[in-house]
Write an enzyme that holds these catalytic residues in place. Structure first.
Site, PDB file in Angstrom:
ATOM      1  CD  GLN A 181      -2.892   0.850   2.293  1.00  0.00           C
ATOM      2  OE1 GLN A 181      -2.502   1.547   3.366  1.00  0.00           O
ATOM      3  NE2 GLN A 181      -4.125   0.613   2.162  1.00  0.00           N
ATOM      4  CB  THR A 220       2.448  -3.171   8.892  1.00  0.00           C
ATOM      5  OG1 THR A 220       3.730  -2.499   9.432  1.00  0.00           O
ATOM      6  CG2 THR A 220       2.970  -4.950   9.031  1.00  0.00           C
ATOM      7  CG  HIS A 221      -1.621  -0.957   5.767  1.00  0.00           C
ATOM      8  ND1 HIS A 221      -1.958   0.116   5.516  1.00  0.00           N
ATOM      9  CD2 HIS A 221      -1.584  -1.179   7.014  1.00  0.00           C
ATOM     10  CE1 HIS A 221      -2.325   0.748   7.047  1.00  0.00           C
ATOM     11  NE2 HIS A 221      -1.919   0.137   7.754  1.00  0.00           N
ATOM     12  CG  ASN A 222       3.158  -6.164   3.842  1.00  0.00           C
ATOM     13  OD1 ASN A 222       3.289  -5.594   5.028  1.00  0.00           O
ATOM     14  ND2 ASN A 222       4.134  -6.113   3.266  1.00  0.00           N
ATOM     15  CG  ASN A 264      -3.849  -3.405   0.275  1.00  0.00           C
ATOM     16  OD1 ASN A 264      -4.872  -3.380   0.716  1.00  0.00           O
ATOM     17  ND2 ASN A 264      -2.694  -3.433   0.815  1.00  0.00           N
TER      18      ASN A 264
END
Length: 589
Positions: A346, A515-517, A555
């Site tokens: 993201q 940390t939006h993997n 995402n």
């Protein structure tokens, strides 16, 4: 010699948000549930007052985050490059230990929108054939807004979410986000108080014709008791949120919202320092028998179970699936296989504004306080005419007051006494305007096992093949223009930005993004293009269910936690009401 534990009904691998949700929902159903957590136990009392927050330990040395020493990834931009291990998890920082990333998250609890869930449907309706880049691989989520919203609503109640409702039962509400999907109930609590930067951003964006609203927050604004009977204290705006466990029991986390209640169930237990290396299967490969893990003494343990729940961080879920030979690995050349495809991250970035005559008092803040506009979210503007699909939320927040994380003016040195002087002159005189942007999946961004590098247990590391997407970089240039216009409207003494350029390439360090993997083991309606069905059940091994943002086909620009939690509750309901009565595939391939 390999040891064997007693049989359980359900084994949960990873005890963060998703694992805690699955644990309490399945324990309530009377099942014998055990969780295995690779890291250490982490209790609320470990971080409560009067113990001080330690910026060096938590922000710089990442005390409660995954270390590459324990579980590294290798990374490269494309398949022609040689992947090398990440020596620092800079761009993203995974949680470690009980609570996972839910312990150190900032607490922004924004949701995706109905358009985000049906992105391919939206693309087919708004873009002519050939208008979108050929490399994109856009898919719909196999669930509707009406199906998943009640579960995100319940998670709001579990967290005590604080915010301004924008759409209640399809009716637009004054002061909230007019672009959000219809909510089945209002936020449980009123929003956090605006800090000075949020007040300024709100006023400026209103004057420019936009629709500002308060950041949805998992740090509660008032004393609150959730549906599990857990008490959460009101936020005291101490400034230690992002990268920290909450010192005041105010930020919802697995510890404050679920785990203390879950631990009271006699049919639930958990083990720490249990590093799961593989899901074991029957000889026919169609069902799992349990998992194998290495304990803190280095012994190999087999944990038999009737149902296996993988709820580690999404990247680690994908690695476990690959190391367990569950699902066919993705091949980017032929596009056959499903495990590893559609990996996304993201986008972050923003503007830093300095004001000579204003004092923002950075320590009087909370991580999820702030003001947001979603006017440029996916579906809210005609992006077909602009040459991209996707969108972003633009916001101003003040997530921390810690000095080492504070910006300094561009004329200050990067280190030494000059940096200290620059920090003294800059501290308290800046605000940020930031974005979180969607990331479209592509054919060439994917995950697989590294052929060279292994961990200390001899298991291959996960290899990340990832670079920025041209479609998304065009989106960011558009957002940069809009953000700069807001910045100029605020008339700062000086400003700078770090928005990516069209020729930018992904770098794993040193700068943190989020940390939006997501992606790598996605959910879908077609087993040829997805790893999981609509209930997060493996197409190939029916008693394996996989929780996490790894299920996202691409995402969106919202933070992932609300959707991850909603999907966990959705899956738990299907297990209780359908799977237990008739074990087998819940969706026919």
């Amino acid at each position: 010699m390999k040891k064997t534990n007693d049989h359980v009904d359900v084994i949960i691998v990873g005890l963060g948000w998703a694992g805690s949700i699955m644990g309490i929902e399945l324990a309530q159903a009377g099942l014998k549930v055990r969780a295995l957590e690779r890291g250490e136990d982490r209790l609320n009392s470990d971080y409560a007052y009067p113990k001080p927050a330690d910026e060096l330990a938590f922000t710089k040395r990442h005390k409660i985050m995954q270390s590459p020493h324990d579980a590294a990834f290798t990374i490269r931009h494309n398949a022609a490059e040689t992947a090398l291990p990440m020596r620092e998890l800079g761009a993203f920082r995974l949680g470690d230990g009980v609570g996972g990333a839910g312990l150190h998250w900032t607490g922004m609890i924004t949701r995706p929108t109905p358009v985000d869930l049906k992105m391919k449907t939206y693309a087919d309706a708004h873009f002519k054939r050939g208008e979108l880049d050929e490399e994109l691989r856009i898919e719909d989520f196999p669930v509707s807004w009406e199906e998943i919203e009640p579960h995100m609503d319940f998670f709001d109640k579990v967290c005590g979410s604080s915010g301004e409702t924008g759409n209640l039962h399809g009716e637009i509400q004054q002061g909230g986000d007019p672009f959000e999907g219809a909510r089945s109930s209002a936020f449980p609590n009123r929003p956090l108080e605006d800090s000075l930067n949020a007040t300024m951003f709100r006023k400026a964006t209103q004057e420019m014709g936009y629709h500002p609203y308060s950041m949805p927050s998992a740090a509660v604004s008032v004393p609150y008791t959730n549906p599990y009977g857990q008490q959460i204290a009101p936020c005291n705006y101490c400034g230690f949120c992002q990268f920290y466990s909450c010192l005041n029991y105010s930020k919802a986390s697995p510890q404050t919202a679920i785990l203390d209640r879950l631990k009271q169930f006699k049919n639930f237990d958990y083990k720490t320092r249990a590093n799961v290396i593989r899901v074991e299967k029957h000889a026919d490969g169609k069902t799992a028998t349990g998992v194998t893990y290495i304990d803190e003494n280095g012994d190999e343990i087999f944990q038999p179970a009737s149902i296996v729940i993988l709820s580690t961080f999404g990247l680690n879920n994908v690695r476990l699936l690959l190391n367990s030979a569950i699902g066919k690995p993705y091949n980017p050349i032929t596009e056959e296989g499903v495990i590893g495809r559609n990996y996304t991250h993201q986008y972050g970035g923003g503007f830093t504004l300095f004001f000579d005559d204003l004092e923002f008092n950075p320590f009087a803040t909370a991580g999820p306080t702030g003001t947001v506009i979603s006017d440029f979210g996916t579906g809210n503007i005609d992006t077909a005419a602009l040459g991209f699909i996707g969108g972003a939320k633009i916001y101003s927040s003040q997530p921390t007051g810690t000095p080492m994380a504070a910006p300094v003016r561009k004329d200050a040195p990067a280190w030494g006494s000059g940096w200290k002087k620059g920090l003294k002159r800059s501290y308290g005189h800046s605000m940020g305007i930031k974005l979180e942007g969607s990331n479209m999946a592509t054919r060439g961004n994917y995950l697989d096992l590294d052929p060279v590098y292994k961990d200390r247990f001899g298991m291959p590391l996960l290899r990340v093949t990832y670079d920025y997407v041209q479609n998304d970089l065009r989106m960011l240039q558009f957002m940069k223009e809009k953000m700069e216009a807001i910045t100029k409207h605020l008339n700062p003494s000086e400003y700078s930005h770090n928005i990516l350029k069209m020729d930018s390439h992904f770098a794993s360090s040193p700068n943190y993004v989020n940390t939006h993997n997501a992606g790598g083991a996605i959910m879908g309606d077609n087993p040829r293009t997805s790893a999981l069905n609509r209930y997060l059940q493996s197409w190939d091994v029916h008693n394996v269910f996989v929780m996490g943002a790894n299920a996202f086909p691409q995402n969106f620009y919202a933070n992932p936690s609300a959707m991850v939690a909603g999907l966990a509750y959705w899956s738990a309901k299907a297990i209780r009401e359908q799977y237990l009565n008739n074990p087998g595939p819940l969706v026919q391939a």
